[in-house]
Design a protein around this motif. Structure first.
Motif, mmCIF file in Angstrom:
data_model
loop_
_atom_site.group_PDB
_atom_site.id
_atom_site.type_symbol
_atom_site.label_atom_id
_atom_site.label_comp_id
_atom_site.label_asym_id
_atom_site.label_seq_id
_atom_site.Cartn_x
_atom_site.Cartn_y
_atom_site.Cartn_z
ATOM 1 N N VAL A 2 0.829 -1.200 0.000
ATOM 2 C CA VAL A 2 0.000 0.000 0.000
ATOM 3 C C VAL A 2 0.860 1.245 0.000
ATOM 4 N N ARG A 3 1.900 1.277 0.874
ATOM 5 C CA ARG A 3 2.743 2.465 0.974
ATOM 6 C C ARG A 3 3.519 2.690 -0.321
ATOM 7 N N THR A 4 3.960 1.612 -0.975
ATOM 8 C CA THR A 4 4.674 1.748 -2.243
ATOM 9 C C THR A 4 3.767 2.359 -3.299
ATOM 10 N N THR A 5 2.532 1.877 -3.380
ATOM 11 C CA THR A 5 1.575 2.405 -4.350
ATOM 12 C C THR A 5 1.309 3.872 -4.106
ATOM 13 N N VAL A 6 1.152 4.243 -2.834
ATOM 14 C CA VAL A 6 0.914 5.637 -2.493
ATOM 15 C C VAL A 6 2.085 6.504 -2.926
ATOM 16 N N SER A 708 -1.323 14.334 13.567
ATOM 17 C CA SER A 708 -1.060 14.243 12.135
ATOM 18 C C SER A 708 -0.886 15.639 11.568
ATOM 19 N N LEU A 709 -0.272 15.704 10.384
ATOM 20 C CA LEU A 709 -0.052 16.959 9.682
ATOM 21 C C LEU A 709 -0.515 16.800 8.237
ATOM 22 N N ASP A 710 -1.304 17.781 7.762
ATOM 23 C CA ASP A 710 -1.789 17.798 6.387
ATOM 24 C C ASP A 710 -1.292 19.076 5.706
ATOM 25 N N ASN A 735 3.169 10.177 7.852
ATOM 26 C CA ASN A 735 2.762 8.765 7.902
ATOM 27 C C ASN A 735 2.644 8.225 9.320
ATOM 28 N N LYS A 736 2.016 9.000 10.206
ATOM 29 C CA LYS A 736 1.785 8.552 11.574
ATOM 30 C C LYS A 736 0.599 7.589 11.599
ATOM 31 N N LYS A 737 0.775 6.451 12.216
ATOM 32 C CA LYS A 737 -0.305 5.497 12.341
ATOM 33 C C LYS A 737 -1.334 6.034 13.329
ATOM 34 N N ILE A 759 -0.246 7.675 4.410
ATOM 35 C CA ILE A 759 -0.273 8.925 3.646
ATOM 36 C C ILE A 759 -1.395 8.858 2.613
ATOM 37 N N VAL A 760 -2.191 9.937 2.537
ATOM 38 C CA VAL A 760 -3.306 9.974 1.593
ATOM 39 C C VAL A 760 -3.180 11.219 0.719
ATOM 40 N N PRO A 761 -2.626 11.084 -0.498
ATOM 41 C CA PRO A 761 -2.534 12.240 -1.399
ATOM 42 C C PRO A 761 -3.825 12.407 -2.193
ATOM 43 N N SER A 762 -4.104 13.627 -2.585
ATOM 44 C CA SER A 762 -5.289 13.909 -3.385
ATOM 45 C C SER A 762 -4.975 15.074 -4.312
ATOM 46 N N ILE A 763 -5.520 15.030 -5.520
ATOM 47 C CA ILE A 763 -5.325 16.098 -6.488
ATOM 48 C C ILE A 763 -6.674 16.481 -7.067
#
Length: 769
Positions: A2-6, A708-710, A735-737, A759-763
């Motif tokens: 999952v982390r690699t894909t992200v 967390s930080l965004d 990437n804090k759990k 980590i959750v990126p969005s565009i």
């Protein structure tokens, strides 16, 4: 994996942003500022008012309809001042003018007496402090639309305010100062909505994400307690969402594509005196949920439409309609996925609200009459199929036809009177079926099997009156409210409320309020189980002390101390530890649905206490292009159910610290960030070898500290007649759990941790033309 894909997705997004940067060339096109100047007391237009852009040579006079238009304004952020003979001048800050666009602002002038100071506001709406004397916060369009990590969602912005507990990242439940998720009132342009969320919890106010399009929101006012008698049938909070009006110069089309949805916005004039807004959106969450390992994916449609029309100088009408269609898709490709889905309750729903508002100004006041109809079709389904996890189905239709009329009048320059009446005809049709089920707690009897078909209706009535009087630096507001519900035992209640506001200095005020608040039990609680018609109104006494200090015109510091004492809260008779304040949030399993839908036999004997202190610092956008808010909250909430044991509420989040803000580098670039840190809410631990939990340990454990930080970057371009907006939003950048209560996995026969998102990126990209 999952982390690699992200990480790959993150890199692709950055490259896309770089390509946009090199291929598009921005250009500045002059724009205009238009609007209306109104008498704040009567809502009538002021003719000949002088409107200027502060520290510039741009200005205009209002016409016979109170309207003005300032042409050829360069792009930027401005202050707009309106003045007229006999009125105190008003300045609206942060009027953002984009290249080639029309910016609209409404300025309300109060009749001047003595040496009234100039009124300074942010955004297009002004709110009556007598209705929101304390614990009220105001968010403008920039804070709402550009908050990092908010998923372009209203509730995820509100949760950053003081006194609001931080919930799961995928939920929109508001727990305000210890209150349950059904204790919150939502208004959209003055129309009451029972819920503003996709995949809502029936009888509650929470869900997964808001179906209100942020592109159409002008501002939000939020009160975490102590609100006036105009707002009722809720005990904890009031959220008023103000929609902007459509453009009056030309039609515009806006196409938006984001990481999870696509949408179309239409915006333009209706004849010479009107305007319209229209939005349609469709989500596509399936790939994202697959990536993060979920066994299901929600998807939805929603729309919002608004038409306003000015009838002469005294009257304005508004038509509003908003709705959503929510559906679920399951991934049952493996035995583990089928097992996980079998133990879950899947919600689907269709909601619609359509209304009409007639706003009338007269010589000494203003009135409003609203008529609207709402309905919601809920369908909750658990497919079952494994031992100890039976079939559950709830198909319910809820409909409301509502009428509300109110007026406000300035009798003298220091005396304001307001009053109103309202009525709702409600109908509920429900078919609920479930089998025998263990509650998941020791020493409990089994949940009874249910096969109920119910078709019932009821009547709700309300009335309020309020008077506000100013004595020099002291303002006193006294109000009384009555509510009536036809289907419960004690049908009518009356609630008095009092607030005092004293100006210690021109920039510091002391505000005190005390009042009684009532709320009717959720309609499904009393209609599905006839025994629960013996319930009465829930009640709470609220006391709030606030100090409000303006360091400068764009920087405010507020400290609130509050005390809430609940009584007549519904509690379960068979599960003697259960109080309904701990239900009606996320429904994942049968036992949660059983309690949240009021299928228990209940009585109104629960009590509770919530107390705490909130610090809020808000820097508004101004000539200093930085804005933000810092919130520090500490509070405790405890409830007593039938067993008489005081336990922390499931909403008892002791500490919460949040900071959110932004920097506008220039007209094209804006950077925002959000930091959250909060202690965990209570839960009941599992034993080591069984899914049964001890009721004696109910809410005795807590999850650990979360933070967390965004971060978010927004870029705008102007290419000919096209306006292009893009953003990159990255949630949980380090990437804090995030810690959540553990869950029981029946196939593994043990406790497992809830899956993390990382980590959750969005565009997002939108094009307007």
């Amino acid at each position: 994996m999952v982390r690699t894909t992200v990480g790959i997705r993150f890199s692709v997004i950055v490259l896309i942003g770089a390509c946009f940067h090199t291929q598009l060339i921005g250009q500045h096109v002059k724009a205009s500022v238009t609007g209306t100047v109104l008498n704040a007391a009567t809502n009538r237009p002021i003719v000949g008012a002088n409107v200027v852009i502060v520290e510039s040579t741009f200005g205009a006079l209002t016409d016979i309809s109170g309207r003005f238009e300032i042409l050829n304004v360069p792009p930027g952020s401005y202050q707009v001042r309106a003045s007229a003979v006999g009125f105190a001048s008003t300045v609206v800050r942060n009027v953002v003018v984009a290249s080639g666009e029309q910016s609209t602002v409404v300025l309300q002038l109060a009749e001047q007496y003595a040496q009234m100071p100039e009124v300074v506001t942010v955004g297009g709406h002004q709110y009556d402090e007598m209705d929101l004397p304390n614990s009220a916060q105001y968010l403008e369009e920039r804070e709402i639309n550009h908050t990092a990590g908010a998923f372009d969602d209203i509730a995820h912005t509100i949760v950053l305010l003081p006194g609001v507990a931080q919930t799961r990242i995928d939920r929109n439940d508001l727990f305000v100062r210890g209150g349950g998720p059904f204790e919150n009132l939502y208004l959209l342009d003055g129309f009451e909505l029972s819920n503003i969320n996709h995949f809502a919890t029936e009888g509650s106010g929470g869900g997964s994400s808001s179906f209100i399009n942020l592109n159409f929101i002008d501002d939000i006012s939020f009160s975490g307690g102590g609100f006036g008698v105009r707002y009722g049938d809720r005990m904890s909070s009031m959220t008023s969402i103000g929609l902007r009006e459509g453009r009056t110069d030309e039609n515009k089309i806006k196409l938006t594509v984001a990481a999870t949805e696509a949408g179309l916005n239409l915006d333009g004039p209706v004849g010479r005196e009107g305007s319209y807004l229209l939005s349609v959106r469709r989500s596509y969450l399936d790939p994202l949920f697959k990536i993060y390992g979920f066994t299901f994916a929600p998807y939805f449609w929603d729309y919002l439409a608004k038409v306003t029309y000015q009838l002469g100088t005294r009257d304005k009408i508004e038509l509003l309609s908003v709705g959503a269609i929510d559906r679920m898709r399951q991934f049952n490709d493996t035995p583990q996925e089928r097992s996980d889905n079998a133990r879950m309750v899947f919600p689907e729903q269709t909601t619609l609200t359509t209304g009409f508002d007639w706003h009338h100004g007269f010589d000494f006041g203003v009135s409003s009459i609203r008529v609207w109809h709402s309905y919601a079709d809920y369908d909750y389904l658990q497919i079952g199929g494994i031992a100890g996890n039976p079939y559950f189905h709830n198909a319910t239709y809820e409909g409301e036809t509502s009428l509300k009329a109110d007026f406000s009048s300035t009798i003298l320059k220091t005396t304001e009177l307001s009053a109103g009446i309202g009525g709702k005809f409600e109908r509920l049709y429900s078919r609920i079926k479930t089998n025998i089920r263990a509650t998941g707690f020791t020493k409990d009897t089994l949940l009874l099997p249910i096969d109920i078909t119910s078709d019932s209706s009821g009547l709700k009535l309300s009335a309020f009156a309020q008077i506000s009087q100013t004595f020099g630096d002291l303002s006193v507001t006294l109000g009384i409210r009555s509510d009536y519900l036809s289907v419960i035992r004690k049908k009518m209640v009356t609630a008095p409320r009092l607030s005092l506001m004293y100006e210690l200095t021109p920039v510091t005020s002391l505000n005190v309020s005390a009042g009684r608040y009532y709320q009717a039990p959720s309609y499904i609680w009393v209609m599905v189980n006839p025994y629960n018609r013996s319930l009465t109104y829930m009640g709470v006494n609220q006391y709030v002390l606030e100090i409000d200090h303006h360091v400068r015109s764009d920087l405010k510091v507020t400290i609130d101390a509050y005390l809430k004492r609940y009584d007549h809260y519904p509690v379960s008779i068979t599960r003697r530890y259960l109080v309904m304040a701990n239900t009606a949030a996320d429904i994942q399993q049968v036992t949660e649905a059983y309690s949240s839908f009021g299928l228990d036999f209940m009585q109104s004997s629960g009590t509770g206490t919530s107390r705490g202190i909130d610090l809020f610092i808000q820097k508004q956008f101004s000539e200093v292009p930085i804005y933000g808010k810092l919130s520090v909250s500490y509070g405790t909430t405890e409830f007593l159910a039938l067993d008489g044991v005081g336990r922390p509420s499931s909403n008892d989040q002791r500490w919460k610290i949040t900071g959110s803000g932004g920097y506008m580098y220039d007209e094209n670039w804006e950077f925002t960030g959000t930091f959250r840190m909060y202690t965990g809410r209570p839960y009941t631990p599992y034993s080591t070898n069984t899914f049964l939990r001890s009721s004696a340990l109910y809410n005795t454990s807590r999850v650990g500290l979360n933070h967390s930080l965004d971060l978010r970057a927004t870029r705008k371009w102007r290419v000919g007649s096209y306006s292009i907006d893009t953003y990159l939003d990255v949630q949980n950048v380090y990437n804090k759990k995030l810690l959540e209560p553990p869950i029981w996995d029946s196939t593994k026969g043990g406790v497992i941790e809830q899956p993390e998102l990382g980590i959750v990126p969005s565009i997002g990209v939108s094009v307007e033309f």
